[in-house]
Design a protein around this motif. Structure first.
Motif, PDB file in Angstrom:
ATOM      1  N   MET A  42       0.407   0.377  -4.548  1.00 58.95           N
ATOM      2  CA  MET A  42      -0.913   0.862  -4.985  1.00 58.95           C
ATOM      3  C   MET A  42      -1.483   1.801  -3.930  1.00 58.95           C
ATOM      4  N   ALA A  43      -2.074   2.894  -4.400  1.00 59.88           N
ATOM      5  CA  ALA A  43      -2.646   3.867  -3.462  1.00 59.88           C
ATOM      6  C   ALA A  43      -4.163   3.952  -3.643  1.00 59.88           C
ATOM      7  N   ARG A  44      -4.619   4.635  -4.712  1.00 61.98           N
ATOM      8  CA  ARG A  44      -6.051   4.924  -4.832  1.00 61.98           C
ATOM      9  C   ARG A  44      -6.914   3.676  -4.912  1.00 61.98           C
ATOM     10  N   ALA A  45      -6.426   2.659  -5.604  1.00 64.08           N
ATOM     11  CA  ALA A  45      -7.246   1.439  -5.731  1.00 64.08           C
ATOM     12  C   ALA A  45      -7.531   0.835  -4.354  1.00 64.08           C
ATOM     13  N   GLY A  67       1.822   3.549  -9.815  1.00 64.44           N
ATOM     14  CA  GLY A  67       1.149   4.484 -10.710  1.00 64.44           C
ATOM     15  C   GLY A  67       0.051   3.844 -11.527  1.00 64.44           C
ATOM     16  N   GLY A  68      -1.181   3.994 -11.061  1.00 63.24           N
ATOM     17  CA  GLY A  68      -2.329   3.561 -11.849  1.00 63.24           C
ATOM     18  C   GLY A  68      -2.467   2.056 -11.975  1.00 63.24           C
ATOM     19  N   ILE A  69      -2.104   1.335 -10.940  1.00 58.29           N
ATOM     20  CA  ILE A  69      -2.275  -0.124 -11.000  1.00 58.29           C
ATOM     21  C   ILE A  69      -3.633  -0.465 -10.405  1.00 58.29           C
ATOM     22  N   ALA A 124      13.569   3.875  -1.223  1.00 59.37           N
ATOM     23  CA  ALA A 124      13.371   5.299  -1.513  1.00 59.37           C
ATOM     24  C   ALA A 124      12.342   5.435  -2.623  1.00 59.37           C
ATOM     25  N   LYS A 125      11.520   6.460  -2.501  1.00 53.59           N
ATOM     26  CA  LYS A 125      10.535   6.782  -3.538  1.00 53.59           C
ATOM     27  C   LYS A 125      11.135   7.917  -4.360  1.00 53.59           C
ATOM     28  N   VAL A 126      11.475   7.609  -5.601  1.00 53.88           N
ATOM     29  CA  VAL A 126      12.311   8.500  -6.414  1.00 53.88           C
ATOM     30  C   VAL A 126      11.528   9.037  -7.606  1.00 53.88           C
ATOM     31  N   LEU A 172       1.476  13.156 -10.988  1.00 54.99           N
ATOM     32  CA  LEU A 172       1.554  12.000 -10.081  1.00 54.99           C
ATOM     33  C   LEU A 172       0.385  11.053 -10.249  1.00 54.99           C
ATOM     34  N   PHE A 173      -0.774  11.652 -10.560  1.00 53.53           N
ATOM     35  CA  PHE A 173      -2.034  10.922 -10.402  1.00 53.53           C
ATOM     36  C   PHE A 173      -2.688  10.520 -11.718  1.00 53.53           C
ATOM     37  N   ARG A 174      -2.710  11.448 -12.678  1.00 53.91           N
ATOM     38  CA  ARG A 174      -3.468  11.282 -13.934  1.00 53.91           C
ATOM     39  C   ARG A 174      -4.967  11.211 -13.602  1.00 53.91           C
ATOM     40  N   LYS A 205       0.878  -1.190   0.000  1.00 54.85           N
ATOM     41  CA  LYS A 205       0.000   0.000   0.000  1.00 54.85           C
ATOM     42  C   LYS A 205       0.904   1.226   0.000  1.00 54.85           C
ATOM     43  N   SER A 206       0.774   2.033  -1.045  1.00 51.10           N
ATOM     44  CA  SER A 206       1.574   3.250  -1.164  1.00 51.10           C
ATOM     45  C   SER A 206       1.018   4.323  -0.231  1.00 51.10           C
ATOM     46  N   ALA A 207       1.898   5.238   0.192  1.00 47.88           N
ATOM     47  CA  ALA A 207       1.496   6.282   1.145  1.00 47.88           C
ATOM     48  C   ALA A 207       0.362   7.146   0.595  1.00 47.88           C
ATOM     49  N   THR A 208      -0.680   7.322   1.396  1.00 40.81           N
ATOM     50  CA  THR A 208      -1.698   8.340   1.083  1.00 40.81           C
ATOM     51  C   THR A 208      -1.881   9.134   2.366  1.00 40.81           C
ATOM     52  N   PHE A 209      -1.408  10.356   2.375  1.00 38.91           N
ATOM     53  CA  PHE A 209      -1.459  11.148   3.611  1.00 38.91           C
ATOM     54  C   PHE A 209      -2.849  10.980   4.229  1.00 38.91           C
ATOM     55  N   GLU A 210      -2.890  10.569   5.499  1.00 38.75           N
ATOM     56  CA  GLU A 210      -4.140  10.089   6.090  1.00 38.75           C
ATOM     57  C   GLU A 210      -5.024  11.199   6.639  1.00 38.75           C
ATOM     58  N   ILE A 237      12.321   6.420   2.215  1.00 35.55           N
ATOM     59  CA  ILE A 237      12.801   7.814   2.191  1.00 35.55           C
ATOM     60  C   ILE A 237      12.107   8.516   1.029  1.00 35.55           C
ATOM     61  N   HIS A 238      11.496   9.662   1.305  1.00 33.27           N
ATOM     62  CA  HIS A 238      10.788  10.401   0.246  1.00 33.27           C
ATOM     63  C   HIS A 238      11.794  11.215  -0.567  1.00 33.27           C
ATOM     64  N   LEU A 239      12.058  10.735  -1.782  1.00 35.08           N
ATOM     65  CA  LEU A 239      12.977  11.455  -2.691  1.00 35.08           C
ATOM     66  C   LEU A 239      12.230  11.955  -3.911  1.00 35.08           C
ATOM     67  N   ALA A 297       7.403   3.100   7.176  1.00 31.73           N
ATOM     68  CA  ALA A 297       7.258   4.522   7.529  1.00 31.73           C
ATOM     69  C   ALA A 297       7.835   5.346   6.391  1.00 31.73           C
ATOM     70  N   GLN A 298       7.012   6.182   5.758  1.00 29.93           N
ATOM     71  CA  GLN A 298       7.572   7.104   4.778  1.00 29.93           C
ATOM     72  C   GLN A 298       8.119   8.292   5.553  1.00 29.93           C
ATOM     73  N   ILE A 299       9.407   8.549   5.437  1.00 28.08           N
ATOM     74  CA  ILE A 299       9.983   9.646   6.210  1.00 28.08           C
ATOM     75  C   ILE A 299      10.512  10.716   5.260  1.00 28.08           C
TER      76      ILE A 299
HETATM   77  C1  LIG Z   1      -5.076  11.039  -1.133  1.00 31.12           C
HETATM   78  C2  LIG Z   1      -3.663  10.787  -1.514  1.00 31.12           C
HETATM   79  C3  LIG Z   1      -2.622  11.147  -0.655  1.00 31.12           C
HETATM   80  C4  LIG Z   1      -1.285  10.891  -1.005  1.00 31.12           C
HETATM   81  N1  LIG Z   1      -0.286  11.178  -0.107  1.00 31.12           N
HETATM   82  C5  LIG Z   1       0.994  10.836  -0.411  1.00 31.12           C
HETATM   83  C6  LIG Z   1       2.037  11.022   0.519  1.00 31.12           C
HETATM   84  O1  LIG Z   1       1.837  11.460   1.651  1.00 31.12           O
HETATM   85  N2  LIG Z   1       3.288  10.688   0.134  1.00 31.12           N
HETATM   86  C7  LIG Z   1       3.561  10.186  -1.106  1.00 31.12           C
HETATM   87  O2  LIG Z   1       4.720   9.903  -1.430  1.00 31.12           O
HETATM   88  N3  LIG Z   1       2.596   9.986  -1.998  1.00 31.12           N
HETATM   89  C8  LIG Z   1       1.321  10.279  -1.680  1.00 31.12           C
HETATM   90  N4  LIG Z   1       0.334  10.026  -2.582  1.00 31.12           N
HETATM   91  C9  LIG Z   1       0.676   9.437  -3.893  1.00 31.12           C
HETATM   92  C10 LIG Z   1       0.536   7.913  -3.873  1.00 31.12           C
HETATM   93  O3  LIG Z   1       1.401   7.312  -2.947  1.00 31.12           O
HETATM   94  C11 LIG Z   1       0.838   7.323  -5.254  1.00 31.12           C
HETATM   95  O4  LIG Z   1       2.181   7.650  -5.564  1.00 31.12           O
HETATM   96  C12 LIG Z   1      -0.092   7.866  -6.357  1.00 31.12           C
HETATM   97  O5  LIG Z   1      -1.419   7.975  -5.887  1.00 31.12           O
HETATM   98  C13 LIG Z   1      -0.075   6.945  -7.588  1.00 31.12           C
HETATM   99  O6  LIG Z   1      -0.466   5.628  -7.227  1.00 31.12           O
HETATM  100  P1  LIG Z   1      -1.955   5.066  -7.529  1.00 31.12           P
HETATM  101  O7  LIG Z   1      -2.193   5.238  -8.994  1.00 31.12           O
HETATM  102  O8  LIG Z   1      -1.886   3.618  -7.125  1.00 31.12           O
HETATM  103  O9  LIG Z   1      -2.923   5.859  -6.730  1.00 31.12           O
HETATM  104  C14 LIG Z   1      -0.998  10.279  -2.250  1.00 31.12           C
HETATM  105  C15 LIG Z   1      -2.043   9.920  -3.100  1.00 31.12           C
HETATM  106  C16 LIG Z   1      -3.358  10.155  -2.748  1.00 31.12           C
HETATM  107  C17 LIG Z   1      -4.449   9.743  -3.679  1.00 31.12           C
END
Ligand SMILES: Cc1cc2nc3c(=O)[nH]c(=O)nc-3n(C[C@H](O)[C@H](O)[C@H](O)COP(=O)(O)O)c2cc1C
Length: 388
Positions: A341-344, A320-322, A214-216, A261-263, A21-26, A161-163, A97-99
């Motif tokens: 994966m984040a949004r999914a 990205g978009g998986i 690292a997230k680059v 980042l999102f598309r 699960k990719s970071a999504t600021f909570e 590490i957030h890069l 932990a994403q730092i």
């Molecule tokens: C609501 C939300 C919050 C996010 N917060 C972070 C964050 O704190 N740090 C980060 O590196 N990426 C953050 N992202 C980006 C995701 O980690 C991811 O890189 C991006 O959504 C693409 O992946 P996905 O297509 O699976 O959603 C966030 C994305 C969303 C949708």
């Protein structure tokens, strides 16, 4: 089919499957406090079957918070974070932990601290950022070392590490944002020095039994920014340094091109509604330029990520978009070790369990991106709220 759902190594760890699960600021840490809501968010994700959940953006220093509602890694936040990692472990997943240090992306007004950047500039919030000096660079490097060891003590299995996204270390990499003439600016080697020094410090802070990734940024998506060719060279340097167990490949700029980042759909209206009234008219003028639209495509970062795969031998994580199970198979077939994966997973926290049980191949996320503006008051999928 089975490979996706079988255990696989990541540095010193064994993950129960290939989905992170990719970071999504909570948006669940008012004034930096770890809340039951934050713990519950990650418990739910862990119960849904992914191998590891990433706790978004833990700041290594107070001025490096995105805003004041962001956890700083310290002895004060450690017990709360410990509760969180316990909950994730109970659900059978691991916790990353994403730092990071937000640098020019930090909201100076909310933090009540001047934001730092490689070079002095006007930030999108209207404040002037300060160019970080040698003493500051040494102090922030120590903050990363100390922050990583606090995360380890709090029970995290991995540090990311957030890069990326033009946060501080990514801003140093960008020729557009880094105008320095000292040993931290100019050549790629100079621009990369801070990030490489931090990777070494983080490894030193946690030792060998915690995974460090690292997230680059592959590309900032901004004219004159950090681009793929240089990023591949940078990744080669990180690989040769040997401190990292994997790289997650991302792109875009929270400063000037977030939609890269999102598309998908740009949630302009919903974002404007989160702004104070006084800033809304300004957003109406520049919002269209800030929120550029890019059509959504499944696995939209695969193309540039393949170039990294061809150039490197270290483990890579595709992001990205998986949204489809077949994409995870494809990623593994093409030599990526994991997917993130984040949004999914905001849409369907139990998608991994459903895939493993032979459920629908395609996730239900429609990339409307209306989850983005919820980060200020409890991050969630708005579509899930309304459709279920
Ligand atoms: C609501 C939300 C919050 C996010 N917060 C972070 C964050 O704190 N740090 C980060 O590196 N990426 C953050 N992202 C980006 C995701 O980690 C991811 O890189 C991006 O959504 C693409 O992946 P996905 O297509 O699976 O959603 C966030 C994305 C969303 C949708």
């Amino acid at each position: 089919m089975s490979e996706v759902f079988e255990p696989a190594p990541l540095g010193p760890l064994v993950l129960r499957n290939r989905i992170i699960k990719s970071a999504t600021f909570e948006g669940a840490a008012p004034n930096g406090e770890v809340t039951d809501e934050l713990v519950a968010f990650h418990r739910q994700v862990a119960e849904g079957g992914c191998a590891m959940t990433t706790v978004a953006y833990l700041a290594v220093a107070p001025e490096g918070r995105t805003d004041r509602h962001c956890v700083v890694l310290s002895e004060d936040s450690r017990p709360g974070l410990n509760r969180l990692t316990d909950a994730v472990h109970e659900a059978g997943a691991l916790a990353a932990a994403q730092i990071g240090h937000a640098g020019p992306v930090a909201n100076a007004r909310s933090n009540r601290a001047t934001s730092l950047a490689p070079s002095r500039r006007l930030s999108p919030t209207g404040a002037i950022t300060q160019a970080v000096d040698e003493v500051g660079i040494a102090r922030i490097t120590d903050d990363y070392r100390r922050g990583a060891s606090v995360a380890k003590a709090a029970g995290f299995d991995a540090i990311e590490i957030h890069l990326g996204h033009n946060y501080l270390l990514s801003a140093f990499l960008s020729p557009r944002l880094n105008r320095r003439r000292d040993r931290w600016g100019g050549s790629l080697e100079n621009r990369a020095r801070f990030a490489r020094q931090v990777a070494a410090a983080v490894r030193e802070g946690v030792g060998s039994d915690v995974a460090v990734t690292a997230k680059v940024n592959m590309s900032d998506g901004v004219p004159g920014g950090f681009e793929v060719e240089e990023s591949i060279e940078f990744a080669r340097l990180l690989e040769a340094d040997g401190h990292l167990d994997a790289l997650t490949l991302t792109g875009g700029s929270s400063l000037s091109n977030p939609m890269y980042l999102f598309r998908g759909d740009a949630p302009r209206k919903e974002f404007a509604a989160t702004l104070p009234a006084a800033q809304r008219w300004g957003f109406a003028v520049v919002g269209g330029r800030f929120f550029k639209e890019y059509p959504f495509e499944e696995a939209y970062f695969l193309e540039p990520a393949r170039r990294f795969r061809a150039a490197l031998s270290m483990p890579l994580i595709l992001l990205g978009g998986i949204n489809r199970r077949s994409t995870v198979h494809q990623a593994l077939d093409e030599g990526f070790s994991f997917v993130a994966m984040a949004r999914a997973l905001l849409r369907q926290p139990d998608l991994v369990n459903s895939w493993a049980a032979g459920g629908a191949e395609q996730g239900a996320c429609i990339h409307c991106n209306r989850c983005m503006p919820t980060i200020y008051r409890g991050t969630r999928c708005v579509e899930r709220d309304s459709v279920g």
